[in-house]
Write an enzyme that holds these catalytic residues in place. Sequence first.
Site, PDB file in Angstrom:
ATOM      1  N   LYS A   9       0.696  -1.123  -0.077  1.00 24.45           N
ATOM      2  CA  LYS A   9       0.116   0.019   0.144  1.00 24.45           C
ATOM      3  C   LYS A   9       0.898   1.284   0.116  1.00 24.45           C
ATOM      4  O   LYS A   9       2.122   1.189   0.293  1.00 24.45           O
ATOM      5  CB  LYS A   9      -0.826  -0.031   1.245  1.00 24.45           C
ATOM      6  CG  LYS A   9      -0.354  -0.066   2.488  1.00 24.45           C
ATOM      7  CD  LYS A   9       0.392   1.421   3.062  1.00 24.45           C
ATOM      8  CE  LYS A   9       0.990   1.393   4.158  1.00 24.45           C
ATOM      9  NZ  LYS A   9       1.802   2.445   4.771  1.00 24.45           N
ATOM     10  N   PRO A  81       9.706  -4.656  -0.264  1.00 30.33           N
ATOM     11  CA  PRO A  81      10.972  -4.272   0.616  1.00 30.33           C
ATOM     12  C   PRO A  81      10.429  -4.115   2.117  1.00 30.33           C
ATOM     13  O   PRO A  81       9.261  -3.749   2.326  1.00 30.33           O
ATOM     14  CB  PRO A  81      11.497  -3.091   0.094  1.00 30.33           C
ATOM     15  CG  PRO A  81      10.332  -2.499  -0.651  1.00 30.33           C
ATOM     16  CD  PRO A  81       9.677  -3.379  -1.261  1.00 30.33           C
ATOM     17  N   GLY A  85       7.442   1.348   4.586  1.00 32.83           N
ATOM     18  CA  GLY A  85       6.374   2.373   4.460  1.00 32.83           C
ATOM     19  C   GLY A  85       5.173   1.779   3.735  1.00 32.83           C
ATOM     20  O   GLY A  85       4.239   2.379   3.410  1.00 32.83           O
ATOM     21  N   LEU A  86       5.570   0.511   3.203  1.00 26.82           N
ATOM     22  CA  LEU A  86       4.860  -0.056   2.104  1.00 26.82           C
ATOM     23  C   LEU A  86       3.883  -1.033   2.680  1.00 26.82           C
ATOM     24  O   LEU A  86       2.837  -1.708   1.840  1.00 26.82           O
ATOM     25  CB  LEU A  86       5.456  -0.759   1.013  1.00 26.82           C
ATOM     26  CG  LEU A  86       6.218   0.441  -0.038  1.00 26.82           C
ATOM     27  CD1 LEU A  86       7.297  -0.215  -0.672  1.00 26.82           C
ATOM     28  CD2 LEU A  86       5.363   1.172  -0.525  1.00 26.82           C
ATOM     29  N   GLY A  87       3.759  -1.379   3.940  1.00 25.90           N
ATOM     30  CA  GLY A  87       2.929  -2.327   4.605  1.00 25.90           C
ATOM     31  C   GLY A  87       3.099  -3.620   4.247  1.00 25.90           C
ATOM     32  O   GLY A  87       2.164  -4.440   4.533  1.00 25.90           O
ATOM     33  N   GLY A  88       4.245  -4.150   4.012  1.00 21.99           N
ATOM     34  CA  GLY A  88       4.305  -5.548   3.434  1.00 21.99           C
ATOM     35  C   GLY A  88       4.253  -6.695   4.736  1.00 21.99           C
ATOM     36  O   GLY A  88       3.465  -7.527   4.395  1.00 21.99           O
ATOM     37  N   GLY A  89       4.720  -6.183   5.743  1.00 19.63           N
ATOM     38  CA  GLY A  89       4.371  -7.098   6.909  1.00 19.63           C
ATOM     39  C   GLY A  89       2.895  -7.226   7.262  1.00 19.63           C
ATOM     40  O   GLY A  89       2.501  -8.391   7.795  1.00 19.63           O
ATOM     41  N   SER A  90       2.464  -6.002   7.343  1.00 23.14           N
ATOM     42  CA  SER A  90       1.046  -5.924   7.740  1.00 23.14           C
ATOM     43  C   SER A  90      -0.005  -6.635   6.602  1.00 23.14           C
ATOM     44  O   SER A  90      -0.871  -7.619   7.016  1.00 23.14           O
ATOM     45  CB  SER A  90       0.615  -4.590   7.886  1.00 23.14           C
ATOM     46  OG  SER A  90       1.115  -3.777   8.814  1.00 23.14           O
ATOM     47  N   ASP A 123      -2.245  -1.137  10.730  1.00 27.17           N
ATOM     48  CA  ASP A 123      -2.356  -1.330   9.276  1.00 27.17           C
ATOM     49  C   ASP A 123      -3.038  -2.471   8.992  1.00 27.17           C
ATOM     50  O   ASP A 123      -3.490  -2.498   7.855  1.00 27.17           O
ATOM     51  CB  ASP A 123      -1.001  -1.265   8.504  1.00 27.17           C
ATOM     52  CG  ASP A 123      -0.546   0.229   8.701  1.00 27.17           C
ATOM     53  OD1 ASP A 123      -1.129   1.173   9.207  1.00 27.17           O
ATOM     54  OD2 ASP A 123       0.556   0.368   8.244  1.00 27.17           O
TER      55      ASP A 123
END
Length: 268
Positions: A9, A81, A85-90, A123
Amino acid sequence: MKRAPAAAKINLALIVGPRRPDGRHELVTVYQRIALSDRLVVERGPAVDVEGFDGDTLVRRALESVADGTAFRARITKRIPVAAGLGGGSSDAATALRLANALRDVPLGEAELHAAACRLGADVPYFLVDGPQLGVGDGTDLSPVELPQDYWVVLVLPKDARKTSTGDVFAEFDTRGGEMGYEERRATLIAALEKLRRPRDLAALPPNDLASSPLADELRRLGAFRADVTGAGPTVYGLFLHGESAREAQQQMSAKGRTWLTAPAWYR
């Protein structure tokens, strides 16, 4: 076995207010999913296990939260990555929640799944729903928002970017008294959303309260009609009307760090 993409995101706006009694911050944000995704496979197993990302804790917690007497295991193929700040883990956690829940003998209801997501992170609930969303409260109170989707997105992760943690970014915000003027900035964002019709209207959204970057200025110079940091950073996005301009900007920004050319996405 269940498998699905876990999309990234960007925060098209992020207005942050005072710290709440629960330790989180009051905020209002505009979530937009983009077509950059990890891939997850979830299946039942003898014990909770997560493969593919050694630094994971969130997907493991997600699997544990929906266990129904037997365990689940997940395999992650990372493309988003980490800590960018792209919410990958969430997104990975929400996707793991959704897939594991579908494997349960008696799946949790929507409200229970949302509550489980809220416990994992602010998130995470966003990634359980489709379309752009306005997040308020601590970011977990969501409502659909109509946004244009016909534009290109250039992402730049600056070279040698370092973010110790999202918590540290919020702590620095508190130290500098960043919450001052929150209600005014919040009102500006809501008013801008009400007038949104075309992609260029996104330029009227206020800038990110948590972080800024000179790379946003460079993206605007290259033709982006909006550019800003997403989330707590350090990734910067630029929005472009035309693919040719976006590809040229991506090429020129490649000297500044890792870059991606992508577009808005609607579905989970």
